[in-house]
Design a protein around this motif. Structure first.
Motif, PDB file in Angstrom:
ATOM      1  N   UNK A  55      -4.551   8.767 -10.899  1.00 35.56           N
ATOM      2  CA  UNK A  55      -3.592   8.831  -9.785  1.00 35.56           C
ATOM      3  C   UNK A  55      -2.644   7.627  -9.839  1.00 35.56           C
ATOM      4  N   UNK A  56      -3.148   6.505 -10.329  1.00 36.89           N
ATOM      5  CA  UNK A  56      -2.296   5.308 -10.457  1.00 36.89           C
ATOM      6  C   UNK A  56      -1.232   5.552 -11.530  1.00 36.89           C
ATOM      7  N   UNK A  57      -1.626   6.195 -12.632  1.00 35.86           N
ATOM      8  CA  UNK A  57      -0.670   6.490 -13.699  1.00 35.86           C
ATOM      9  C   UNK A  57       0.454   7.389 -13.190  1.00 35.86           C
ATOM     10  N   UNK A  58       0.100   8.381 -12.361  1.00 30.90           N
ATOM     11  CA  UNK A  58       1.120   9.276 -11.817  1.00 30.90           C
ATOM     12  C   UNK A  58       2.076   8.493 -10.915  1.00 30.90           C
ATOM     13  N   UNK A  63      -7.847   1.745  -3.589  1.00 29.52           N
ATOM     14  CA  UNK A  63      -6.838   0.757  -3.210  1.00 29.52           C
ATOM     15  C   UNK A  63      -7.493  -0.590  -2.933  1.00 29.52           C
ATOM     16  N   UNK A  64      -8.645  -0.596  -2.272  1.00 29.77           N
ATOM     17  CA  UNK A  64      -9.305  -1.855  -1.947  1.00 29.77           C
ATOM     18  C   UNK A  64      -9.707  -2.592  -3.213  1.00 29.77           C
ATOM     19  N   UNK A  65     -10.145  -1.853  -4.229  1.00 30.32           N
ATOM     20  CA  UNK A  65     -10.511  -2.505  -5.495  1.00 30.32           C
ATOM     21  C   UNK A  65      -9.286  -3.166  -6.123  1.00 30.32           C
ATOM     22  N   UNK A  66      -8.151  -2.455  -6.091  1.00 34.98           N
ATOM     23  CA  UNK A  66      -6.934  -2.994  -6.695  1.00 34.98           C
ATOM     24  C   UNK A  66      -6.419  -4.183  -5.893  1.00 34.98           C
ATOM     25  N   UNK A 116       0.843  -1.216   0.000  1.00 40.17           N
ATOM     26  CA  UNK A 116       0.000   0.000   0.000  1.00 40.17           C
ATOM     27  C   UNK A 116       0.867   1.250   0.000  1.00 40.17           C
ATOM     28  N   UNK A 117       2.061   1.157   0.637  1.00 40.35           N
ATOM     29  CA  UNK A 117       2.961   2.306   0.732  1.00 40.35           C
ATOM     30  C   UNK A 117       3.798   2.503  -0.527  1.00 40.35           C
ATOM     31  N   UNK A 141      -3.782   7.050  -4.254  1.00 34.49           N
ATOM     32  CA  UNK A 141      -5.100   6.434  -4.386  1.00 34.49           C
ATOM     33  C   UNK A 141      -5.934   6.635  -3.133  1.00 34.49           C
ATOM     34  N   UNK A 142      -7.227   6.765  -3.341  1.00 34.72           N
ATOM     35  CA  UNK A 142      -8.144   6.822  -2.190  1.00 34.72           C
ATOM     36  C   UNK A 142      -8.303   5.399  -1.649  1.00 34.72           C
ATOM     37  N   UNK A 143      -8.724   5.255  -0.364  1.00 37.28           N
ATOM     38  CA  UNK A 143      -8.863   3.913   0.239  1.00 37.28           C
ATOM     39  C   UNK A 143      -9.746   2.966  -0.571  1.00 37.28           C
TER      40      UNK A 143
END
Lengths: 222, 71
Positions: free
Chosen positions: A123-126, A24-27, A11-12, A19-21
């Protein structure tokens, strides 16, 4: 999904920092876990890529092998580190091999899932761009070291890095062959370099321990 | 417990090169595998690791800082 502290290092990772929580949970739900025994190969250089790998637990090494069988270690991976990112984005084969140095668990985010997630979450792309920038800096430094630094200088740097890792509770037991692969030379050369450092009083061997007596001297060499 | 060289039995073919190399006579071939039978005599010189033709012996090193005097 219940919280599991073993996911905290992943996660870190810079990939997921923005990412919002809920994102992140979806990923996290898309990861496929795979346990590895010590010495087990996660994947081989040249094979088709399965996706981006993350270390959930344990430690791995990423290495390339010359046609003559000599290995060059590119990275030592700890929990939270990502690897095999490049083939996911350039659609080529695995650029290197990865092997567990101890019993480990890796998580794979498949290529097709990664592409879909990037479309949905900028945000994931960044985060991915930042990881690649950091990786490029690491490789540039490695090229510089291999090109310009003497073996003893490179060995000094590796020894200092290991002491730093040990200070973070991530102590590694490395053979002289491991050191040679990390430094980019033959085992015999590492043996001679260690003897040279020992004769200068910078290190000493105490059975299985390689004790650094003069850290400042090692820094001056590195 | 004494730390000893590690033998990968899947790679060891019992050739005995380590036995010839070991000046401490710490290792023997038993059931066609290298076994460190006199571990207390092993001084961890790592000659066995360098001479094993199969790469079956490894002598991991722990890299540590010398303790600072007075602490």
């Amino acid at each position: 999904m219940p919280s599991d502290p073993l996911w905290d290092p992943i996660r870190a990772n810079l990939y997921f920092a923005n990412l919002r929580p809920a994102e992140w949970e979806e990923i996290r739900g898309l990861f496929r876990e795979r346990p590895l025994d010590a010495g087990e190969i996660a994947f081989m250089e040249g094979e088709q890529s399965l996706g981006i790998f993350f270390v959930k637990a344990g430690r791995l090494r990423v290495f390339k092998t010359s046609p003559e069988g000599r290995e060059q270690v590119l990275r030592i991976l700890n929990p939270g580190d990502s690897f095999n990112d490049v083939p996911v984005f350039d659609l080529g084969p695995n650029a290197a091999s990865a092997q567990a140095m101890q019993a480990s668990t890796v998580c794979v985010l498949r290529t097709e899932d990664t592409e879909a997630l990037i479309q949905r979450y900028p945000a994931l792309a960044l985060g991915i761009i930042r990881v690649f920038a950091s990786r490029l800096r690491h490789v540039t430094t490695l090229v510089e070291d291999l090109s310009f630094r003497h073996v003893t200088s490179r060995l000094a740097k590796v020894l200092l890095m290991q002491v730093e890792e040990a200070g973070k509770g991530r102590s590694l037991h490395l053979t002289q062959q491991d050191l040679a692969s990390m430094v980019g030379t033959a085992r015999e050369v590492v043996v001679r370099s260690l003897r040279s450092l020992e004769s200068q009083g910078i290190i000493k061997r105490e059975r299985h321990k390689l004790v650094i007596l003069d850290k400042d001297a090692l820094w001056r060499l590195a | 417990m004494q730390v000893l060289p590690m033998v990968d039995e899947a790679l060891c073919d019992g050739c005995g090169a380590c036995v010839d190399a070991c000046h401490s006579h710490a290792v023997e071939i038993i059931n066609n595998k290298a076994v460190f039978v006199r571990g207390n005599d092993c001084d961890y010189c790592t000659d066995c690791e360098s001479l094993c033709p199969k790469g079956a012996i490894s002598c991991p090193l722990e890299i540590v800082l010398a303790p600072v005097a007075g602490r």
